[in-house]
Design a protein around this motif. Structure first.
Motif, short mmCIF file in Angstrom:
data_model
loop_
_atom_site.label_atom_id
_atom_site.label_comp_id
_atom_site.label_asym_id
_atom_site.label_seq_id
_atom_site.Cartn_x
_atom_site.Cartn_y
_atom_site.Cartn_z
N LEU A 46 0.82 -1.21 0.00
CA LEU A 46 0.00 0.00 0.00
C LEU A 46 0.86 1.26 0.00
O LEU A 46 0.55 2.24 -0.67
CB LEU A 46 -0.92 -0.01 1.23
CG LEU A 46 -2.05 -1.04 1.19
CD1 LEU A 46 -2.74 -1.12 2.53
CD2 LEU A 46 -3.04 -0.70 0.09
N ILE A 65 -3.59 6.00 3.99
CA ILE A 65 -3.61 4.54 4.11
C ILE A 65 -4.45 4.14 5.31
O ILE A 65 -4.02 4.22 6.46
CB ILE A 65 -2.18 3.99 4.26
CG1 ILE A 65 -1.37 4.38 3.03
CG2 ILE A 65 -2.21 2.48 4.44
CD1 ILE A 65 0.06 3.96 3.09
N ASP A 117 -2.43 -3.85 -7.06
CA ASP A 117 -3.56 -3.16 -6.45
C ASP A 117 -4.71 -3.06 -7.45
O ASP A 117 -5.88 -3.29 -7.12
CB ASP A 117 -3.16 -1.75 -6.00
CG ASP A 117 -2.17 -1.79 -4.84
OD1 ASP A 117 -1.94 -2.88 -4.30
OD2 ASP A 117 -1.62 -0.74 -4.50
N TYR B 26 -7.13 1.37 -0.51
CA TYR B 26 -6.70 2.27 0.55
C TYR B 26 -7.78 2.48 1.60
O TYR B 26 -7.53 3.03 2.66
CB TYR B 26 -6.24 3.62 -0.03
CG TYR B 26 -4.94 3.44 -0.76
CD1 TYR B 26 -3.76 3.38 -0.04
CD2 TYR B 26 -4.89 3.28 -2.13
CE1 TYR B 26 -2.55 3.19 -0.69
CE2 TYR B 26 -3.70 3.07 -2.78
CZ TYR B 26 -2.52 3.03 -2.05
OH TYR B 26 -1.33 2.82 -2.69
N ARG B 33 -9.27 -4.94 0.42
CA ARG B 33 -8.14 -5.02 1.35
C ARG B 33 -7.88 -6.45 1.79
O ARG B 33 -6.74 -6.90 1.91
CB ARG B 33 -8.41 -4.15 2.56
CG ARG B 33 -7.97 -2.74 2.36
CD ARG B 33 -6.47 -2.63 2.28
NE ARG B 33 -5.86 -2.43 3.56
CZ ARG B 33 -5.83 -1.27 4.18
NH1 ARG B 33 -6.30 -0.21 3.61
NH2 ARG B 33 -5.30 -1.17 5.37
#
Lengths: 144, 144
Positions: A46, A65, A117, B26, B33
Motif C-alpha cells: 500500500l 492509508i 492493487d 486504501y 483489502r
DNA sequence: CAGCATCCATGTAGATACTG
DNA sequence: CAGTATCTACATGGATGCTG
C-alpha cells in the motif's frame, strides 16, 4: 529487528548448482527470497504505490492509508529505505517535517505493485463470487 | 482458519463516500483489502507462479518450492482454491493423486506475480547494494 | 501420496505512553 | 509532527504423528 531476513532453516539442500549465480526465488537459500518476503507485505503493497504521486509526509501517509498504525508505517518505511526503495528527507525543522519519496528502484517496483492493487480492485467481484461458489460446493457437494 | 479476512478494527471511519461502489485498497473497510492481504503472502507469491507451467501435484510443488512445509502448502492452496485462483483436481485414486492448476483468474494474477518474482531476481544486486550503503550511512553519518 | 490434527515457539502488530 | 519504547494478545508456521 531484521531477524526475518536470516535463512536459518537447516534442511535446505544446496544442489550441484547447475545455474551458477542466477537469482532464483524458488531456492530457499537464495537472498532473493528474503527480498521477496520484504515485498510480500501488506503495508509495503500500500505504501509504495501511495508514494507514486510524489513526496509525502508521515501524516499524509497515515491519512491516506486506512488503518495503518504509526508504528507499522515507520517500521515499513524504514525497511523500504534500508532496501533502497524510498528516500527519507528530514528537513531538520521544528516541528519536525519529514518527507518520503520513491527512489528509481522504488518506482520500478511500485509500478508492478500498482498493477497488483489494480488487479485486486478490478477482480474483487470475481473473487467474491468464487468464494460464494466454494462455500456452496463445500456444503452441498460433500458431506452433509 | 480464515480469520485474517475479517475486517474487525472498529476505528475505521467510512467517509461521505464520494466514490460510490469503487473498490479501493486504501479504504480499510473495503473488501479489496482482504484480498490484497491474501496475495501479500510469501507462499502465494511462489505457488501461484509455480503453477504457470501447468498442472502440478502436491509433491511436485513441495519439491520445486524450497522450504515450504506440507502444512503451509496445503493451507495456501486451499485459500487459493477458495478464492477461485486454482482448481483442485482429485483423481480419487489410491494412492491419492491430486493435481492443482490455475484458473483463468489465477492465471491473470500469476502473470503479475511472475513479474514481481522477476523484478526481485533482476534487482537483487541493487537492493543488496542499497543495504550496504544504508549500513554505512547509519554508522558513519550519525552518532558514533 | 495427500492431508489433517495437535502442540508450541516465535513473530507480528495493535494500543498506549512518552520525547525532541 | 515525527518518532521511539514497552507491553501484550494474537496469528503464524514449523514439527510431529496419524489416517485413508
Amino acid at each position: 529487528m531484521v531477524s526475518k531476513l536470516v535463512l536459518s532453516s537447516p534442511q535446505y539442500e544446496t544442489p550441484p548448482a547447475n545455474s551458477p549465480a542466477q537469482a532464483d526465488v524458488y531456492e530457499q537459500a537464495c537472498p532473493s527470497r528474503a527480498i521477496l518476503e520484504l515485498i510480500a507485505d501488506k503495508w509495503t503493497l500500500l505504501i509504495l504505490p501511495a508514494l507514486r504521486s510524489g513526496r509525502r509526509r508521515n501524516g499524509d501517509l497515515m491519512r491516506v492509508i486506512g488503518g495503518v498504525s504509526q508504528k507499522m508505517l515507520t517500521q515499513t518505511l524504514r525497511e523500504l529505505e534500508r532496501n533502497g526503495l524510498v528516500n527519507r528527507i528530514d528537513h531538520q525543522e521544528v516541528p519536525p517535517r519529514v518527507e518520503y519519496e520513491l527512489t528509481e528502484l522504488g518506482r520500478s517496483l511500485s509500478d508492478l505493485m500498482r498493477k497488483l492493487d489494480g488487479w485486486v480492485e478490478a477482480n474483487i467481484e470475481a473473487v467474491l463470487k468464487a468464494r460464494a461458489d466454494f462455500e456452496g460446493k463445500e456444503h452441498g457437494g460433500n458431506a452433509q
